[in-house]
Design a protein around this motif. Structure first.
Motif, PDB file in Angstrom:
ATOM      1  N   PRO A  73     -10.205 -22.472 -12.910  1.00 19.09           N
ATOM      2  CA  PRO A  73     -10.082 -23.539 -11.952  1.00 19.09           C
ATOM      3  C   PRO A  73     -10.594 -23.694 -10.492  1.00 19.09           C
ATOM      4  O   PRO A  73     -10.402 -22.579  -9.735  1.00 19.09           O
ATOM      5  N   LEU A  75     -10.573 -26.195  -7.041  1.00 17.07           N
ATOM      6  CA  LEU A  75     -10.417 -27.347  -6.507  1.00 17.07           C
ATOM      7  C   LEU A  75     -11.427 -28.041  -5.653  1.00 17.07           C
ATOM      8  O   LEU A  75     -11.875 -27.470  -4.889  1.00 17.07           O
ATOM      9  N   VAL A 107      -9.735 -30.892 -10.189  1.00 21.12           N
ATOM     10  CA  VAL A 107      -9.870 -29.572 -10.449  1.00 21.12           C
ATOM     11  C   VAL A 107     -10.889 -29.510 -11.597  1.00 21.12           C
ATOM     12  O   VAL A 107     -10.797 -30.426 -12.303  1.00 21.12           O
ATOM     13  N   THR A 108     -11.731 -28.553 -11.503  1.00 24.20           N
ATOM     14  CA  THR A 108     -12.751 -28.182 -12.486  1.00 24.20           C
ATOM     15  C   THR A 108     -12.408 -26.874 -12.918  1.00 24.20           C
ATOM     16  O   THR A 108     -12.150 -25.917 -12.371  1.00 24.20           O
ATOM     17  N   LEU A 129      -2.013 -29.472  -9.000  1.00 20.49           N
ATOM     18  CA  LEU A 129      -3.017 -29.015  -8.953  1.00 20.49           C
ATOM     19  C   LEU A 129      -3.524 -28.095  -7.695  1.00 20.49           C
ATOM     20  O   LEU A 129      -4.200 -27.204  -7.684  1.00 20.49           O
ATOM     21  N   GLN A 130      -3.032 -28.738  -6.542  1.00 24.57           N
ATOM     22  CA  GLN A 130      -3.188 -28.003  -5.439  1.00 24.57           C
ATOM     23  C   GLN A 130      -2.236 -26.931  -5.517  1.00 24.57           C
ATOM     24  O   GLN A 130      -2.696 -25.799  -4.840  1.00 24.57           O
ATOM     25  N   THR A 133      -3.676 -23.897  -7.778  1.00 23.53           N
ATOM     26  CA  THR A 133      -4.867 -23.146  -7.335  1.00 23.53           C
ATOM     27  C   THR A 133      -4.505 -22.605  -5.966  1.00 23.53           C
ATOM     28  O   THR A 133      -5.195 -21.783  -5.820  1.00 23.53           O
TER      29      THR A 133
END
Length: 163
Positions: A73, A75, A107-108, A129-130, A133
């Protein structure tokens, strides 16, 4: 496969940047299964590979019953003015403090088949997500706390029964 034990604050794996995953093999498939099994327990929003002792870029998430994972991942976007939101961490049990997070995040990464994954969300998903990552970059939510709150948190850690 298995619910793995969570590494706690003070373990060096939590402060090390995770390596990208180059090949998706049986070991990575097992890691992803363990991440998903580990995040499925009640009260868990996310688990990053370093939290189970693995220094690779992968995490699982469990937001409102939506369970998944991301390999490698990144961000790629945060938006909105950062705001203080209540946050805790499985690797720092028993603590809950206000940390600065953006209200929206993207996120990818890839899935186990190498297909692109894009996770985008607001609120708790953006926060997760934050947070996850950050783990992959060797950071803890404690690093996002205002200075005085961080001092309080560090005192709470020193006084905890698990440290």
């Amino acid at each position: 496969m298995a619910v793995r034990p969570i590494r706690l604050f003070g373990d060096p794996v939590l402060r090390s940047a995770s390596a990208p995953i180059d090949d998706i093999d049986d070991g990575i498939r097992a890691l992803v299964r363990d991440l998903v099994d580990t995040v499925e327990l009640p009260g868990r929003a996310g688990v990053a590979a370093p939290q189970i002792g693995v220094g690779l870029r992968a995490f699982s998430y469990n937001i409102d019953g939506d369970i998944g994972y991301v390999i490698n991942p990144v961000l790629v976007d945060v938006s909105g003015e950062p705001e203080l939101v209540g946050e805790g961490c499985l690797s720092v049990p028993g603590l809950w403090h206000e940390a600065l997070r953006h209200p929206h995040a993207t996120v990818t990464g890839v899935d186990l088949d190498g297909n692109e994954v894009v996770l985008e969300g607001d609120g708790l998903l953006a926060q997760a997500l934050q947070h996850e990552t950050d783990h992959l970059d060797g950071k803890l939510y404690l690093d996002r706390l205002p200075a005085e709150t961080r001092r309080i948190a560090m005192r709470e850690i020193r006084e905890s029964d698990w440290f």
